[in-house]
Design a protein around this motif. Structure first.
Motif, PDB file in Angstrom:
ATOM      1  N   VAL A  45       0.804  -1.233   0.000  1.00  0.00           N
ATOM      2  CA  VAL A  45       0.000   0.000   0.000  1.00  0.00           C
ATOM      3  C   VAL A  45       0.833   1.278   0.000  1.00  0.00           C
ATOM      4  CG1 VAL A  45      -1.953  -1.122   1.134  1.00  0.00           C
ATOM      5  CG2 VAL A  45      -0.295   0.120   2.514  1.00  0.00           C
ATOM      6  N   GLY A  46       2.138   1.160   0.114  1.00  0.00           N
ATOM      7  CA  GLY A  46       2.999   2.341   0.171  1.00  0.00           C
ATOM      8  C   GLY A  46       3.326   2.704   1.604  1.00  0.00           C
ATOM      9  N   ASN A  47       4.004   3.829   1.787  1.00  0.00           N
ATOM     10  CA  ASN A  47       4.464   4.177   3.135  1.00  0.00           C
ATOM     11  C   ASN A  47       3.620   5.245   3.823  1.00  0.00           C
ATOM     12  OD1 ASN A  47       5.352   6.332   1.601  1.00  0.00           O
ATOM     13  ND2 ASN A  47       7.377   6.411   2.535  1.00  0.00           N
ATOM     14  N   SER A  48       2.466   5.549   3.291  1.00  0.00           N
ATOM     15  CA  SER A  48       1.559   6.502   3.922  1.00  0.00           C
ATOM     16  C   SER A  48       1.025   5.906   5.219  1.00  0.00           C
ATOM     17  CB  SER A  48       0.384   6.816   2.989  1.00  0.00           C
ATOM     18  OG  SER A  48      -0.651   7.450   3.700  1.00  0.00           O
ATOM     19  N   ARG A  49       1.210   6.611   6.323  1.00  0.00           N
ATOM     20  CA  ARG A  49       0.795   6.101   7.624  1.00  0.00           C
ATOM     21  C   ARG A  49      -0.718   5.855   7.671  1.00  0.00           C
ATOM     22  NH1 ARG A  49       3.726   5.616  12.134  1.00  0.00           N
ATOM     23  NH2 ARG A  49       5.357   6.945  11.310  1.00  0.00           N
ATOM     24  N   ASP A  50      -1.516   6.727   7.069  1.00  0.00           N
ATOM     25  CA  ASP A  50      -2.971   6.544   7.058  1.00  0.00           C
ATOM     26  C   ASP A  50      -3.357   5.241   6.357  1.00  0.00           C
ATOM     27  OD1 ASP A  50      -3.472   8.900   8.450  1.00  0.00           O
ATOM     28  OD2 ASP A  50      -3.752  10.074   6.609  1.00  0.00           O
ATOM     29  N   LYS A  51      -2.797   5.019   5.183  1.00  0.00           N
ATOM     30  CA  LYS A  51      -3.101   3.792   4.437  1.00  0.00           C
ATOM     31  C   LYS A  51      -2.602   2.566   5.189  1.00  0.00           C
ATOM     32  CE  LYS A  51      -3.092   5.838  -0.168  1.00  0.00           C
ATOM     33  NZ  LYS A  51      -2.414   5.861  -1.477  1.00  0.00           N
ATOM     34  N   LEU A  52      -1.423   2.678   5.799  1.00  0.00           N
ATOM     35  CA  LEU A  52      -0.875   1.550   6.540  1.00  0.00           C
ATOM     36  C   LEU A  52      -1.704   1.231   7.782  1.00  0.00           C
ATOM     37  CD1 LEU A  52       2.931   2.298   6.245  1.00  0.00           C
ATOM     38  CD2 LEU A  52       1.732   0.300   5.345  1.00  0.00           C
ATOM     39  N   ASN A  53      -2.198   2.259   8.470  1.00  0.00           N
ATOM     40  CA  ASN A  53      -3.045   2.024   9.637  1.00  0.00           C
ATOM     41  C   ASN A  53      -4.285   1.232   9.251  1.00  0.00           C
ATOM     42  OD1 ASN A  53      -1.412   3.315  11.549  1.00  0.00           O
ATOM     43  ND2 ASN A  53      -2.373   5.285  11.206  1.00  0.00           N
ATOM     44  N   LYS A  54      -4.922   1.617   8.155  1.00  0.00           N
ATOM     45  CA  LYS A  54      -6.123   0.915   7.685  1.00  0.00           C
ATOM     46  C   LYS A  54      -5.792  -0.521   7.282  1.00  0.00           C
ATOM     47  CE  LYS A  54      -8.346   5.150   6.199  1.00  0.00           C
ATOM     48  NZ  LYS A  54      -8.712   6.007   5.076  1.00  0.00           N
ATOM     49  N   ALA A  55      -4.707  -0.702   6.568  1.00  0.00           N
ATOM     50  CA  ALA A  55      -4.314  -2.039   6.125  1.00  0.00           C
ATOM     51  C   ALA A  55      -3.942  -2.927   7.308  1.00  0.00           C
ATOM     52  CB  ALA A  55      -3.147  -1.942   5.147  1.00  0.00           C
ATOM     53  N   ALA A  56      -3.300  -2.358   8.317  1.00  0.00           N
ATOM     54  CA  ALA A  56      -2.924  -3.131   9.497  1.00  0.00           C
ATOM     55  C   ALA A  56      -4.162  -3.575  10.269  1.00  0.00           C
ATOM     56  CB  ALA A  56      -2.003  -2.310  10.398  1.00  0.00           C
ATOM     57  N   GLU A  57      -5.153  -2.715  10.367  1.00  0.00           N
ATOM     58  CA  GLU A  57      -6.392  -3.087  11.057  1.00  0.00           C
ATOM     59  C   GLU A  57      -7.098  -4.219  10.313  1.00  0.00           C
ATOM     60  OE1 GLU A  57      -7.360  -2.198  14.072  1.00  0.00           O
ATOM     61  OE2 GLU A  57      -5.498  -1.045  14.167  1.00  0.00           O
ATOM     62  N   LYS A  58      -7.113  -4.160   8.988  1.00  0.00           N
ATOM     63  CA  LYS A  58      -7.715  -5.233   8.191  1.00  0.00           C
ATOM     64  C   LYS A  58      -6.951  -6.535   8.403  1.00  0.00           C
ATOM     65  CE  LYS A  58      -9.687  -2.500   4.440  1.00  0.00           C
ATOM     66  NZ  LYS A  58      -9.646  -2.227   2.993  1.00  0.00           N
ATOM     67  N   LEU A  59      -5.619  -6.447   8.437  1.00  0.00           N
ATOM     68  CA  LEU A  59      -4.790  -7.624   8.640  1.00  0.00           C
ATOM     69  C   LEU A  59      -5.059  -8.239  10.008  1.00  0.00           C
ATOM     70  CD1 LEU A  59      -2.511  -9.490   7.652  1.00  0.00           C
ATOM     71  CD2 LEU A  59      -0.897  -7.878   8.658  1.00  0.00           C
ATOM     72  N   ALA A  61      -7.798  -8.000  11.810  1.00  0.00           N
ATOM     73  CA  ALA A  61      -9.138  -8.585  11.790  1.00  0.00           C
ATOM     74  C   ALA A  61      -9.128  -9.929  11.069  1.00  0.00           C
ATOM     75  CB  ALA A  61     -10.115  -7.634  11.129  1.00  0.00           C
ATOM     76  N   LYS A  62      -8.367  -9.999  10.003  1.00  0.00           N
ATOM     77  CA  LYS A  62      -8.268 -11.230   9.222  1.00  0.00           C
ATOM     78  C   LYS A  62      -7.578 -12.334  10.032  1.00  0.00           C
ATOM     79  CE  LYS A  62      -6.714 -12.822   4.686  1.00  0.00           C
ATOM     80  NZ  LYS A  62      -6.014 -12.443   3.460  1.00  0.00           N
ATOM     81  N   LYS A  63      -6.565 -11.958  10.827  1.00  0.00           N
ATOM     82  CA  LYS A  63      -5.823 -12.928  11.640  1.00  0.00           C
ATOM     83  C   LYS A  63      -6.686 -13.470  12.770  1.00  0.00           C
ATOM     84  CE  LYS A  63      -1.508 -11.997  12.708  1.00  0.00           C
ATOM     85  NZ  LYS A  63      -0.300 -11.265  13.136  1.00  0.00           N
ATOM     86  N   LYS A  64      -7.646 -12.689  13.261  1.00  0.00           N
ATOM     87  CA  LYS A  64      -8.490 -13.110  14.383  1.00  0.00           C
ATOM     88  C   LYS A  64      -9.510 -14.168  13.965  1.00  0.00           C
ATOM     89  CE  LYS A  64      -8.198  -9.068  17.295  1.00  0.00           C
ATOM     90  NZ  LYS A  64      -8.942  -8.015  17.977  1.00  0.00           N
ATOM     91  N   ARG A  65      -9.832 -14.250  12.683  1.00  0.00           N
ATOM     92  CA  ARG A  65     -10.838 -15.221  12.217  1.00  0.00           C
ATOM     93  C   ARG A  65     -10.390 -16.621  12.391  1.00  0.00           C
ATOM     94  NH1 ARG A  65     -12.545 -12.739   6.448  1.00  0.00           N
ATOM     95  NH2 ARG A  65     -12.667 -10.619   7.136  1.00  0.00           N
TER      96      ARG A  65
END
Length: 65
Positions: A45-59, A61-65
């Motif tokens: 997603v690139g090095n933008s902190r905003d985009k990375l924060n969103k991607a990390a939260e999705k990751l 959530a995906k790991k918790k399943r």
């Protein structure tokens, strides 16, 4: 190129430097993911902190399943 630790302005805070171990480690610890997962997210997603924060939260959530 080494990160200028004295440059703490808005532009520096808005990005996560993949090559800076301490920035990757901080981001990974903050989101409960590994450094390798953080680097992988930066590649995707690139090095933008905003985009990375969103991607990390999705990751997480995906790991918790």
């Amino acid at each position: 190129m080494a990160d200028n630790k004295k440059a703490r302005g808005k532009a520096d805070r808005a990005k996560v430097a993949k090559g800076e171990t301490y920035e990757v480690a901080y981001f990974a610890r903050k989101h409960g993911i590994t450094a390798a997962e953080t680097r992988s997210l930066i590649d995707k997603v690139g090095n933008s902190r905003d985009k990375l924060n969103k991607a990390a939260e999705k990751l997480k959530a995906k790991k918790k399943r």
